[in-house]
Design an enzyme around this catalytic site. Structure first.
Site, PDB file in Angstrom:
ATOM      1  N   ASN A  44       0.856  -1.193   0.000  1.00 63.40           N
ATOM      2  CA  ASN A  44       0.000   0.000   0.000  1.00 63.40           C
ATOM      3  C   ASN A  44       0.897   1.251   0.000  1.00 63.40           C
ATOM      4  OD1 ASN A  44      -1.414   2.283   1.111  1.00 63.40           O
ATOM      5  ND2 ASN A  44      -3.067   0.913   1.694  1.00 63.40           N
ATOM      6  N   ASP A  78      -0.158   4.498   0.008  1.00 64.41           N
ATOM      7  CA  ASP A  78      -0.866   5.711   0.450  1.00 64.41           C
ATOM      8  C   ASP A  78       0.050   6.727   1.124  1.00 64.41           C
ATOM      9  OD1 ASP A  78      -3.206   4.483  -0.330  1.00 64.41           O
ATOM     10  OD2 ASP A  78      -3.979   4.170   1.704  1.00 64.41           O
ATOM     11  N   HIS A  79       0.928   6.224   2.000  1.00 63.31           N
ATOM     12  CA  HIS A  79       1.649   7.174   2.850  1.00 63.31           C
ATOM     13  C   HIS A  79       2.840   7.823   2.165  1.00 63.31           C
ATOM     14  CE1 HIS A  79      -1.333   6.666   5.733  1.00 63.31           C
ATOM     15  NE2 HIS A  79      -1.111   5.372   5.855  1.00 63.31           N
ATOM     16  N   ARG A 133       3.796  18.834   1.733  1.00 58.28           N
ATOM     17  CA  ARG A 133       4.382  20.021   1.134  1.00 58.28           C
ATOM     18  C   ARG A 133       3.666  20.467  -0.147  1.00 58.28           C
ATOM     19  NH1 ARG A 133       9.428  21.912   2.946  1.00 58.28           N
ATOM     20  NH2 ARG A 133       9.185  21.765   5.193  1.00 58.28           N
ATOM     21  N   HIS A 136      -5.656   3.694  -1.539  1.00 58.70           N
ATOM     22  CA  HIS A 136      -6.999   4.029  -1.037  1.00 58.70           C
ATOM     23  C   HIS A 136      -7.317   5.460  -1.447  1.00 58.70           C
ATOM     24  CE1 HIS A 136      -9.705   4.276   2.850  1.00 58.70           C
ATOM     25  NE2 HIS A 136     -10.364   4.576   1.751  1.00 58.70           N
ATOM     26  N   ARG A 176      -9.457   8.173  -0.726  1.00 56.89           N
ATOM     27  CA  ARG A 176     -10.435   8.584   0.294  1.00 56.89           C
ATOM     28  C   ARG A 176     -11.262   9.742  -0.213  1.00 56.89           C
ATOM     29  NH1 ARG A 176      -8.942   6.449   5.681  1.00 56.89           N
ATOM     30  NH2 ARG A 176     -10.684   7.667   6.414  1.00 56.89           N
ATOM     31  N   ARG A 225      -6.963  12.830   1.196  1.00 58.45           N
ATOM     32  CA  ARG A 225      -5.868  13.265   2.083  1.00 58.45           C
ATOM     33  C   ARG A 225      -4.521  12.694   1.655  1.00 58.45           C
ATOM     34  NH1 ARG A 225      -7.448  10.004   7.549  1.00 58.45           N
ATOM     35  NH2 ARG A 225      -9.446  10.962   7.112  1.00 58.45           N
ATOM     36  N   GLU A 281      -8.738   0.642  -3.091  1.00 56.99           N
ATOM     37  CA  GLU A 281      -9.582   0.640  -1.891  1.00 56.99           C
ATOM     38  C   GLU A 281     -10.486   1.852  -1.933  1.00 56.99           C
ATOM     39  OE1 GLU A 281      -7.263   0.777   1.613  1.00 56.99           O
ATOM     40  OE2 GLU A 281      -6.340  -1.150   1.271  1.00 56.99           O
ATOM     41  N   THR A 293      -8.491   3.351   8.599  1.00 54.26           N
ATOM     42  CA  THR A 293      -9.730   2.595   8.515  1.00 54.26           C
ATOM     43  C   THR A 293      -9.966   1.825   9.818  1.00 54.26           C
ATOM     44  OG1 THR A 293      -9.212   2.360   6.187  1.00 54.26           O
ATOM     45  CG2 THR A 293     -11.035   1.047   7.020  1.00 54.26           C
ATOM     46  N   GLU A 297     -11.219  -9.373   2.840  1.00 50.84           N
ATOM     47  CA  GLU A 297      -9.954  -9.060   3.506  1.00 50.84           C
ATOM     48  C   GLU A 297     -10.259  -8.928   4.987  1.00 50.84           C
ATOM     49  OE1 GLU A 297      -7.273  -6.307   1.650  1.00 50.84           O
ATOM     50  OE2 GLU A 297      -6.560  -5.570   3.578  1.00 50.84           O
ATOM     51  N   HIS A 318      -3.855  -4.671   7.727  1.00 51.24           N
ATOM     52  CA  HIS A 318      -3.961  -3.515   8.617  1.00 51.24           C
ATOM     53  C   HIS A 318      -3.065  -3.684   9.832  1.00 51.24           C
ATOM     54  CE1 HIS A 318      -5.387   0.167  10.396  1.00 51.24           C
ATOM     55  NE2 HIS A 318      -5.944   0.435   9.242  1.00 51.24           N
ATOM     56  N   GLY A 319      -2.075  -2.816   9.912  1.00 48.60           N
ATOM     57  CA  GLY A 319      -1.184  -2.775  11.067  1.00 48.60           C
ATOM     58  C   GLY A 319      -0.121  -3.853  11.104  1.00 48.60           C
ATOM     59  N   GLY A 359       1.045  -1.425   4.408  1.00 44.97           N
ATOM     60  CA  GLY A 359       1.476  -0.093   3.988  1.00 44.97           C
ATOM     61  C   GLY A 359       2.289   0.654   5.017  1.00 44.97           C
TER      62      GLY A 359
HETATM   63  N1  PXP Z   1      -5.998  -3.186   3.971  1.00 53.10           N
HETATM   64  C1  PXP Z   1      -6.956  -2.238   4.015  1.00 53.10           C
HETATM   65  C2  PXP Z   1      -8.317  -2.585   3.514  1.00 53.10           C
HETATM   66  C3  PXP Z   1      -6.676  -0.927   4.479  1.00 53.10           C
HETATM   67  O1  PXP Z   1      -7.646  -0.008   4.525  1.00 53.10           O
HETATM   68  C4  PXP Z   1      -5.352  -0.637   4.883  1.00 53.10           C
HETATM   69  C5  PXP Z   1      -5.007   0.757   5.345  1.00 53.10           C
HETATM   70  O2  PXP Z   1      -5.305   1.658   4.347  1.00 53.10           O
HETATM   71  C6  PXP Z   1      -4.380  -1.643   4.798  1.00 53.10           C
HETATM   72  C7  PXP Z   1      -4.743  -2.915   4.372  1.00 53.10           C
HETATM   73  C8  PXP Z   1      -2.955  -1.397   5.172  1.00 53.10           C
HETATM   74  O3  PXP Z   1      -2.825  -1.088   6.513  1.00 53.10           O
HETATM   75  P1  PXP Z   1      -1.442  -0.571   7.062  1.00 53.10           P
HETATM   76  O4  PXP Z   1      -1.149   0.715   6.356  1.00 53.10           O
HETATM   77  O5  PXP Z   1      -1.693  -0.416   8.517  1.00 53.10           O
HETATM   78  O6  PXP Z   1      -0.403  -1.625   6.743  1.00 53.10           O
END
Ligand code: PXP
Length: 254
Positions: A12, A14-15, A23, A48, A50, A54, A75, A106, A156, A199-200, A221
């Site tokens: 992922n 996203d970050h 910036r 994702h 959103r 963001r 996502e 999430t 998932e 997630h996490g 991610g």
């Molecule tokens: N799976 C889903 C459906 C998510 O929404 C996220 C976070 O956006 C992740 C996996 C990844 O989570 P993490 O960034 O905590 O690894």
């Protein structure tokens, strides 16, 4: 020896966009991170979009789809606007997630039971558009069986509660949460669903969950991007791949 299908790693990005947006310029570019992640062994890329944009923006999703050679997992919340974008971009997969404006990430899985009537047309429309639909849900038996009844091909499992307890050193709660995931993964497979998780996750939790043969994909991610700051993205991904392979191999031997 038990059959353990390959465990895919979805990265992922996203970050990378979160840091870029701090910036407001073009760097760091999540597409560059996606290409590097694939080069380093990622089996797919997750992003994702959103409602508040963001991190990932519409053009990031378009550029990701155009640039990457591995599956794109989009996502999104089940809204009309997101459905239109997904059907235009045509990612390999869409993971439907709950979304609250005020949350940092999430929190919790989709309310598939209460939200069946709302979700059903989104699942059907995406499937008609050739997109593989996944539902992000808690490892709860009723939720999993409802996802199967809704004819989503994939779920998932939300691993956040487990990872959170593990990280906080709450051993008994972490073990109970892990056993919920074990039962959830079995229920999903028995119901004919393809089972993913995320997630996490970090190196330790990914290694442990890799032992569950019913789970065929992990989406990771935040932890990977944090590690990448210190060791670089290719090394962070290679270490994650090795942790997953080690967990899978240990389970296959036992
Ligand atoms: N799976 C889903 C459906 C998510 O929404 C996220 C976070 O956006 C992740 C996996 C990844 O989570 P993490 O960034 O905590 O690894």
């Amino acid at each position: 020896m038990a059959h353990h299908p390959k465990l895919r790693l979805g990265v992922n990005v996203d970050h990378v966009a979160t840091v870029r947006n701090a910036r407001g310029g073009a760097r760091p570019d999540p597409v560059r991170a996606a290409l590097m992640a694939i080069e380093a062994g990622a089996d797919g890329i997750t992003a994702h979009l959103r409602e508040d944009r963001r991190h990932i923006r519409d053009d990031d999703m378009e550029r990701l789809k155009a640039a990457i050679t591995k599956p794109l997992n989009f996502e999104m919340a089940a809204t009309e606007q997101m459905l239109d974008i997904a059907l235009r971009i045509k990612p390999h997969a869409c993971c439907l997630v709950p979304e609250k404006r005020t949350e940092r990430t999430t929190e919790g899985g989709l309310d598939v039971i209460g939200g069946q009537g709302h979700l059903a047309p989104y699942i059907a429309e995406l499937a008609r558009g050739g997109v593989r639909v996944s539902l992000f849900i808690e490892p709860d038996e009723e939720a999993i069986l409802t996802a199967a009844a809704l004819k989503a091909p994939v779920i998932e499992l939300h691993t956040g509660s487990w990872c959170h307890a593990f990280e906080n050193g709450e051993a008994a709660r972490a073990e109970a949460e892990f056993q919920r995931i074990v039962r959830g993964a079995r229920t999903a497979r028995a119901a004919g669903l393809e089972c993913h998780a995320g997630h996490g996750l970090d190196f330790e939790t990914a290694r442990r969950i890799a032992a569950l043969p019913e789970i065929v994909e992990l989406n990771i991610g935040h932890f990977l991007m944090g590690e990448a700051l210190f060791v670089g993205l290719p090394k962070a991904i290679a270490t994650m791949r090795a942790a997953m392979d080690a967990g899978r191999a240990e389970a296959a031997r036992s």
